[in-house]
Design an enzyme around this catalytic site. Structure first.
Site, short mmCIF file in Angstrom:
data_model
loop_
_atom_site.label_atom_id
_atom_site.label_comp_id
_atom_site.label_asym_id
_atom_site.label_seq_id
_atom_site.Cartn_x
_atom_site.Cartn_y
_atom_site.Cartn_z
N CYS A 1 1.14 -1.13 -0.02
CA CYS A 1 -0.08 -0.23 -0.15
C CYS A 1 0.96 1.25 0.23
CB CYS A 1 -0.49 0.28 1.40
SG CYS A 1 -2.36 -1.71 1.39
N SER B 1 2.54 -4.33 3.53
CA SER B 1 4.03 -3.03 3.62
C SER B 1 2.79 -1.81 2.90
CB SER B 1 4.97 -3.57 2.61
OG SER B 1 5.92 -3.92 3.36
N CYS B 2 3.48 -1.17 3.56
CA CYS B 2 1.90 1.04 3.70
C CYS B 2 3.59 1.41 3.98
CB CYS B 2 0.79 0.54 4.50
SG CYS B 2 0.42 1.98 4.85
N VAL B 3 3.75 2.44 3.14
CA VAL B 3 4.59 3.38 2.88
C VAL B 3 3.94 4.30 2.07
CG1 VAL B 3 6.47 1.53 2.13
CG2 VAL B 3 5.41 3.00 1.23
#
Length: 124
Positions: free
Chosen positions: A77, A103-105
């Protein structure tokens, strides 16, 4: 052998890539942004509205590949502003009930200056 996935129920690829690829029983879907596939317009003024459309576009690719949110094993994401994380997460949780790896960055800029993008890997 690679099988390309394409559906008019999700935004068309706007570059030299496929909406998704199936290989070895897995779908690798390109990142989806809040484009309405019917008219090609970015829709949604806030993160909640944009995330809802992103999830619908992801769902269209999953359906075309013959799988579902329940079979997603990994998401990545991207958020334009990590301050939107809580609101994004509320929408995300409604769709990814099986809690895949994620994963969220935060990124500086997303295509077309949207607020979020989501890509998935799913089992068939």
């Amino acid at each position: 052998m690679l099988q390309k996935i394409s559906t008019d129920k999700a935004p068309a690829a706007i570059g030299p890539y496929s909406q998704g690829i199936i290989v070895n029983g897995m779908l690798f879907a390109s990142g989806q942004i809040p484009i309405n596939p019917a008219n090609g317009n970015i829709e949604g003024e806030d993160i909640t509205a944009q995330a809802e459309l992103v999830m619908k576009n992801v769902g269209a690719l999953l359906t075309e590949a013959g799988t579902s949110y329940a079979n997603v094993v990994k998401t990545t994401c991207f958020l334009a502003d990590m301050g939107d994380f809580a609101a994004f997460n509320e929408v995300y949780a409604k769709y990814f009930t099986e809690k895949p790896a994620r994963s969220c960055v935060a990124v500086k800029t997303l295509p077309k200056n949207v607020l979020c993008e989501v890509e998935v890997i799913a089992a068939l």
